[in-house]
Design an enzyme around this catalytic site. Sequence first.
Site, PDB file in Angstrom:
ATOM      1  N   HIS A 140       9.346  -6.239  -6.024  1.00  0.00           N
ATOM      2  CA  HIS A 140      10.501  -6.285  -5.233  1.00  0.00           C
ATOM      3  C   HIS A 140      11.420  -8.463  -4.991  1.00  0.00           C
ATOM      4  CE1 HIS A 140       5.958  -5.164  -2.815  1.00  0.00           C
ATOM      5  NE2 HIS A 140       5.737  -5.187  -4.024  1.00  0.00           N
ATOM      6  N   GLU A 193      12.664  -8.972  -2.998  1.00  0.00           N
ATOM      7  CA  GLU A 193      12.644 -10.885  -1.892  1.00  0.00           C
ATOM      8  C   GLU A 193      11.827 -11.338  -2.566  1.00  0.00           C
ATOM      9  OE1 GLU A 193      11.329  -7.731  -1.848  1.00  0.00           O
ATOM     10  OE2 GLU A 193       8.506  -7.802  -0.757  1.00  0.00           O
ATOM     11  N   CYS A 218       9.171  -1.001  -3.167  1.00  0.00           N
ATOM     12  CA  CYS A 218       8.260  -0.810  -3.567  1.00  0.00           C
ATOM     13  C   CYS A 218       7.398   0.816  -2.460  1.00  0.00           C
ATOM     14  CB  CYS A 218       6.656  -1.897  -3.248  1.00  0.00           C
ATOM     15  SG  CYS A 218       5.837  -2.305  -5.349  1.00  0.00           S
TER      16      CYS A 218
HETATM   17  N1  GLN Z   1       0.944   1.500  -2.532  1.00  0.00           N
HETATM   18  C1  GLN Z   1       2.026   1.161  -3.615  1.00  0.00           C
HETATM   19  C2  GLN Z   1       1.424   1.586  -5.059  1.00  0.00           C
HETATM   20  O1  GLN Z   1       0.211   1.130  -5.151  1.00  0.00           O
HETATM   21  C3  GLN Z   1       3.075   0.073  -3.503  1.00  0.00           C
HETATM   22  C4  GLN Z   1       2.508  -0.592  -3.341  1.00  0.00           C
HETATM   23  C5  GLN Z   1       3.840  -1.601  -2.578  1.00  0.00           C
HETATM   24  O2  GLN Z   1       4.646  -1.463  -1.718  1.00  0.00           O
HETATM   25  N2  GLN Z   1       4.033  -3.178  -3.144  1.00  0.00           N
HETATM   26  O3  GLN Z   1       2.181   1.967  -6.232  1.00  0.00           O
END
Ligand code: GLN
Length: 536
Positions: free
Chosen positions: A509, A511, A383
Amino acid sequence: MKNTKYIFVTGGVTSSLGKGIISASLAKLLQSRGFSVTIQKLDPYINVDPGTLNPYEHGECFVTEDGAETDLDLGHYERFSNTPTSQANNVTTGRIYQYVINKEREGEYLGTTVQVVPHITDEIKRRVKLLGQNGNFDFVITEIGGTVGDIESFPFVEAIRQMRWELGKNCAVIHLTLVPFLKAAGELKTKPTQHSVKTMLEQGVQPDIIVCRTERPLNDSIRAKIAQFCNVEVSSVIESIDASSIYEVPMLMLEEKLDIEVLRKTQTPLPEKLDIAKWQHFLKRLHHPVHQVTVALVGKYVELKDAYKSIHEAFIHGGVANECEVKVKYVHSEHLDQEQLEAELSEVDGILVAPGFGGRGIEGKILAIAYARENKIPFFGICLGMQCAVIEFGRNVLGLKDAHSTEMNPKTNHPVIDIMSNQRAVTNLGGTMRLGAYPCKLDPDSKVFQLYKETMISERHRHRFEFNNDYRKDYNKAGMKTVGIYPNENLVEIVELDNHPWFVGVQYHPEYKSTVANPHPLFVGFIAAMIKARQK
Ligand code: GLN
């Protein structure tokens, strides 16, 4: 249609006794006996969901397939039971009040006075029964967050009292307490357990089973004492001794016959078969690794390990798949500068840059990624970690000096990570995050395809910003390949590097989907790459 049984798990004496793990372990055992089970967590706080909670407060926010931002215990439920949860599996006081108040505003209570009892308690009961309603489950296990006796948990305990009365033998209450060992006295103490059961009794609930968290084994006389003073049978006093791994707990609960007690209390016939061999195999491999690697987890919440719970567990699952122990070295991105880099990262076998929000520690993450890219250290970006990899490549390979995400620098000349124009309208309306499962199409020529072994995958998201497609061509040409795309909106989901042993960044994600039964292919692949790097 199944005759669904409802099991409640409450906690006493102190929080953090591991109600989530006990619930998940019970679910695992009942599943192994052929029952279908779901687990629910009721959280007594006022936040409508944990999505707005700082990870320092409450650890990781776990995201379900349907895009609910939930308590991290749901992660344990999924990892143990290998079945997805949903919004219905996590309900907070805030959500219950919000629902009841909205109903009141719509005039649905027809002029009656709306009260905690019966309106809030009825809504709690409705949310619990909802899971059993369609007859899909033999057991609904409902864990109540917090500790019995807390002001917040009163309506929940009252709802349990009513449901027990209504459901009779189709309901059982498990109370998890602490039996501390007093060094000076040289003995285990049952008084806190007695008091906490008394607190429950004051609220009208007699637990059926008492699970005692303890550092030392409970001897017969302690068990008898707890049974006598807490009105339960001796066989219903279950020892939950500290374990070296949370994955041991189902086996410990099996030895203590927690599942059999639950079946007995709910008058459910004990099936002949118990199918737990795969779990045991997992444990055997967990305890006898052939390899060992160290991975640096670079993030800004490293003081609190729970903030990266699912990643931590995914390393365990992927490690077992590789017969490898994965040591996680937590590296604080905020303290990482050019001078620290060598000291922190030269010894590790791989680098994972963690998800996150906001600018704190961002330059440290970018430095770590440059280090991984230049030194050909296996790298995994999740992410925000993927977004940082894109920024780093933009700055240091494409020469876009101030490349950034508009989350951190809205005025950058090179917004390589940005809110896409078709999303901007949505953002302004307040539906601000991409949450839950989305499909992704993989490039068959990619390394990630080798791991997933299929072209269409589905993964869970929690973010606002995206790879800016205006830069896609330049990146691909320079060797950062966009190899996974969300086809409906043409959004980049995966980048990987040519000329690097293993460098993968994912917008989603992975995970959240890793379980004991199904370790995530990208974690399996990342760990395999680390083993290879180490052998070199
Ligand atoms: N802050 C970033 C976004 O909003 C990544 C979010 C995250 O890592 N879950 O796109």
